[in-house]
Design an enzyme around this catalytic site. Structure first.
Site, PDB file in Angstrom:
ATOM      1  N   ASP A   9       1.138  -0.879   0.017  1.00  0.00           N
ATOM      2  CA  ASP A   9       0.140  -0.201   0.065  1.00  0.00           C
ATOM      3  C   ASP A   9       1.210   1.190   0.038  1.00  0.00           C
ATOM      4  OD1 ASP A   9      -2.166   1.459  -0.286  1.00  0.00           O
ATOM      5  OD2 ASP A   9      -2.537   1.241   2.510  1.00  0.00           O
ATOM      6  N   HIS A  26       3.574   3.169  -8.977  1.00  0.00           N
ATOM      7  CA  HIS A  26       2.957   1.804  -8.937  1.00  0.00           C
ATOM      8  C   HIS A  26       4.699   1.349  -9.765  1.00  0.00           C
ATOM      9  CE1 HIS A  26      -0.946   1.915  -7.866  1.00  0.00           C
ATOM     10  NE2 HIS A  26      -1.580   2.755  -8.862  1.00  0.00           N
ATOM     11  N   LEU A 120      11.271 -20.208  -4.175  1.00  0.00           N
ATOM     12  CA  LEU A 120      10.344 -19.135  -4.070  1.00  0.00           C
ATOM     13  C   LEU A 120       9.088 -19.854  -4.536  1.00  0.00           C
ATOM     14  CD1 LEU A 120       9.012 -17.062  -1.410  1.00  0.00           C
ATOM     15  CD2 LEU A 120       9.967 -15.307  -3.213  1.00  0.00           C
TER      16      LEU A 120
HETATM   17  C1  FPP Z   1      -1.948   0.295  -3.438  1.00  0.00           C
HETATM   18  O1  FPP Z   1      -1.326   1.368  -3.582  1.00  0.00           O
HETATM   19  C2  FPP Z   1      -0.994  -0.602  -4.345  1.00  0.00           C
HETATM   20  C3  FPP Z   1      -1.824  -1.331  -5.093  1.00  0.00           C
HETATM   21  C4  FPP Z   1      -2.730  -1.041  -5.775  1.00  0.00           C
HETATM   22  C5  FPP Z   1      -1.118  -1.931  -6.861  1.00  0.00           C
HETATM   23  C6  FPP Z   1       0.325  -2.884  -6.217  1.00  0.00           C
HETATM   24  C7  FPP Z   1       1.321  -2.911  -7.057  1.00  0.00           C
HETATM   25  C8  FPP Z   1       2.546  -3.022  -7.369  1.00  0.00           C
HETATM   26  C9  FPP Z   1       2.985  -2.608  -6.072  1.00  0.00           C
HETATM   27  C10 FPP Z   1       2.896  -3.063  -8.292  1.00  0.00           C
HETATM   28  C11 FPP Z   1       3.397  -4.812  -8.189  1.00  0.00           C
HETATM   29  C12 FPP Z   1       2.623  -5.667  -9.726  1.00  0.00           C
HETATM   30  C13 FPP Z   1       3.373  -7.373  -9.589  1.00  0.00           C
HETATM   31  C14 FPP Z   1       3.852  -7.466 -11.112  1.00  0.00           C
HETATM   32  C15 FPP Z   1       2.285  -8.008  -8.818  1.00  0.00           C
HETATM   33  P1  FPP Z   1      -2.477   2.674  -3.588  1.00  0.00           P
HETATM   34  O2  FPP Z   1      -1.984   3.006  -5.027  1.00  0.00           O
HETATM   35  O3  FPP Z   1      -3.269   2.447  -2.817  1.00  0.00           O
HETATM   36  O4  FPP Z   1      -1.699   3.654  -2.799  1.00  0.00           O
HETATM   37  P2  FPP Z   1      -2.425   4.772  -1.725  1.00  0.00           P
HETATM   38  O5  FPP Z   1      -3.106   4.804  -0.923  1.00  0.00           O
HETATM   39  O6  FPP Z   1      -0.553   5.856  -1.368  1.00  0.00           O
HETATM   40  O7  FPP Z   1      -3.358   5.777  -2.986  1.00  0.00           O
END
Ligand code: FPP
Length: 224
Positions: A9, A26, A120
């Site tokens: 997050d 992201h 893993l």
């Molecule tokens: C939450 O941060 C994150 C996500 C919804 C996307 C998570 C994806 C990645 C970390 C890329 C990983 C990729 C793969 C292929 C597994 P948010 O956007 O909710 O952050 P915020 O709460 O600050 O808005």
């Protein structure tokens, strides 16, 4: 620790704090995930689950959803070799119904090409919701004659029943909730909430998590 699960997050906030577009967050989240995978392997944790996209994430603006799915697809293309070299087996959990056929084919190819890797097991939760995982598992259990299904039956018909229950679920960026993540599996899981935004996670974060976990006293309702 055998199985670590991460709610990744804070990508959006990481980008907004720097005056960047959320998509940049992201991308950095993806780089952080690779750092995490390397350290998890070095620390000999055999199972890692990551919450990549929740059922509720469909409510985000179309442009962000499209960006995320393009990122997942590109990551599969770009990182297959690295994952193979590291000995990572990739499996997916979540609903397949709303994902494009093109991406599903790539996901299936990734799973089958990596299926003999054993360093893993990386479980990617994509379009995941615990409610739907429970519904799928109950339906499968009933179709296989477990009527009514016990909790153990339901567990054995979840998306990836060979994966042990998570020892610890951690969440980045300070929010203290599970947001529908692994509710079927999390009854006795240790929880950890860390303020650092996911794109800033590095090897030391994993070391800290392992050290925090080692100090927990797990009694599973009994006496130690
Ligand atoms: C939450 O941060 C994150 C996500 C919804 C996307 C998570 C994806 C990645 C970390 C890329 C990983 C990729 C793969 C292929 C597994 P948010 O956007 O909710 O952050 P915020 O709460 O600050 O808005």
């Amino acid at each position: 620790m055998e199985h670590l699960a991460i709610i990744m997050d804070g990508n959006g906030r990481w980008a907004e704090n720097r005056g960047l577009k959320r998509s940049e967050g992201h991308k950095e989240g993806m780089n952080a995930l690779l750092r995490v995978i390397h350290r998890v392997i070095e620390r000999k944790i055999p199972y890692l689950s990551v919450y990549a996209f929740s059922r509720e994430n469909w409510k985000r603006p179309r442009s962000e959803v499209d960006f995320l799915f393009a990122l997942f697809s590109k990551t599969i293309d770009d990182k297959l070799k690295e994952l193979m070299d590291l000995g990572v087996r990739v499996v997916f959990s979540g609903s397949r119904e709303r994902i494009t056929r093109n991406l599903l084919e790539k996901m299936d190819r990734l799973s089958s090409e990596t299926q003999l890797n054993s360093t893993l097991t990386l479980q990617v939760m994509l379009d995941y919701s615990s409610e739907e995982e429970i519904e799928r598992a109950v339906k499968n259990a009933i179709e296989n004659g477990r009527i009514p299904p016990t909790y153990q039956d339901i567990l054995s018909f979840r998306d990836n029943p060979f994966i042990p229950l998570p020892d610890m679920i951690v969440r980045s960026s300070g929010e203290k909730r599970l947001s529908g993540f692994m509710l079927l599996e999390a009854g006795y899981t240790e929880l950890g909430f860390y303020d650092i935004l996911f794109p800033d996670w590095n090897a030391e974060m994993i070391d800290k998590i392992i050290s925090d976990f080692s100090r927990r006293r797990r009694r599973f309702g009994g006496l130690s």
